[in-house]
Design an enzyme around this catalytic site. Structure first.
Site, mmCIF file in Angstrom:
data_model
loop_
_atom_site.group_PDB
_atom_site.id
_atom_site.type_symbol
_atom_site.label_atom_id
_atom_site.label_comp_id
_atom_site.label_asym_id
_atom_site.label_seq_id
_atom_site.Cartn_x
_atom_site.Cartn_y
_atom_site.Cartn_z
ATOM 1 N N HIS A 198 36.705 78.054 -4.675
ATOM 2 C CA HIS A 198 35.788 77.105 -4.011
ATOM 3 C C HIS A 198 35.024 76.459 -4.906
ATOM 4 O O HIS A 198 34.542 77.055 -6.145
ATOM 5 C CB HIS A 198 34.959 77.475 -2.919
ATOM 6 N N GLU A 219 31.954 75.701 -5.054
ATOM 7 C CA GLU A 219 30.458 76.610 -5.254
ATOM 8 C C GLU A 219 30.718 77.671 -6.051
ATOM 9 O O GLU A 219 30.045 77.824 -7.087
ATOM 10 C CB GLU A 219 30.069 76.889 -3.815
ATOM 11 N N CYS A 241 30.691 77.726 3.101
ATOM 12 C CA CYS A 241 31.386 78.619 3.959
ATOM 13 C C CYS A 241 30.718 79.872 3.872
ATOM 14 O O CYS A 241 29.787 79.999 3.051
ATOM 15 C CB CYS A 241 32.947 78.768 3.651
ATOM 16 N N CYS A 254 30.887 81.406 0.279
ATOM 17 C CA CYS A 254 29.999 80.690 -0.813
ATOM 18 C C CYS A 254 28.308 81.055 -0.267
ATOM 19 O O CYS A 254 27.472 81.223 -1.270
ATOM 20 C CB CYS A 254 30.309 79.202 -0.947
#
Length: 148
Positions: free
Chosen positions: A55, A57, A85, A88
């Site tokens: 992801h 992040e 999410c 993260c």
């Protein structure tokens, strides 16, 4: 007036989201800022790397920690175009990020909906350039649906 405000840095995160979009990735972008300087920038790479943890992040945390030479990001701000999410948000907890600023909310899988803990000293600001952040995501998923 400070030219380096939340909108300024969210626009930088949106540039990263556009890079993800251009690669066929879910268009989420992130930048990490320390003392008004971007020290980490990234976008989703889950398809490119065939890695569910890639992801925006997570990639940005790694870049920022590399830049600082340490795993803690206490004085840093994460700007991300979509609400993080659970994974993260959990990583932000362990990194002890000072502030999280996100654009679009994630009503199904966002950390606030799933009641995921973040570090008690982390400040959260939501809805920065929300319309712009949402637009790119909606456009991406409409195009994906129309292709299938």
């Amino acid at each position: 007036m400070n030219p380096f405000d939340d909108e300024y840095f969210m626009k930088k995160a949106l540039q990263e989201a556009q890079a993800a979009y251009d690669k066929g990735e879910v268009p989420v972008g992130a930048v990490i800022v320390f003392k008004n300087q971007i020290i980490g920038r990234a976008h989703n790479l889950t398809e490119t790397l065939n890695d569910v943890t890639a992801h925006a992040e997570m990639q940005a945390f790694t870049a920022a920690a590399d830049y600082l030479g340490g795993k803690y990001l206490k004085g840093c701000t994460l700007y991300v175009t979509l609400e993080p999410c659970q994974m993260c948000a959990g990583a932000s907890y362990w990194a002890q990020i000072g502030k999280i600023v996100y654009g679009a909310s994630e009503p199904k899988l966002g950390f606030t909906v799933l009641d995921t803990r973040i570090h008690p000293k982390t400040t959260v600001i939501s809805g920065v350039l929300e319309e712009e952040c949402s637009f790119l995501l909606k456009k991406f998923f409409i195009e994906k649906r129309n292709l299938n």
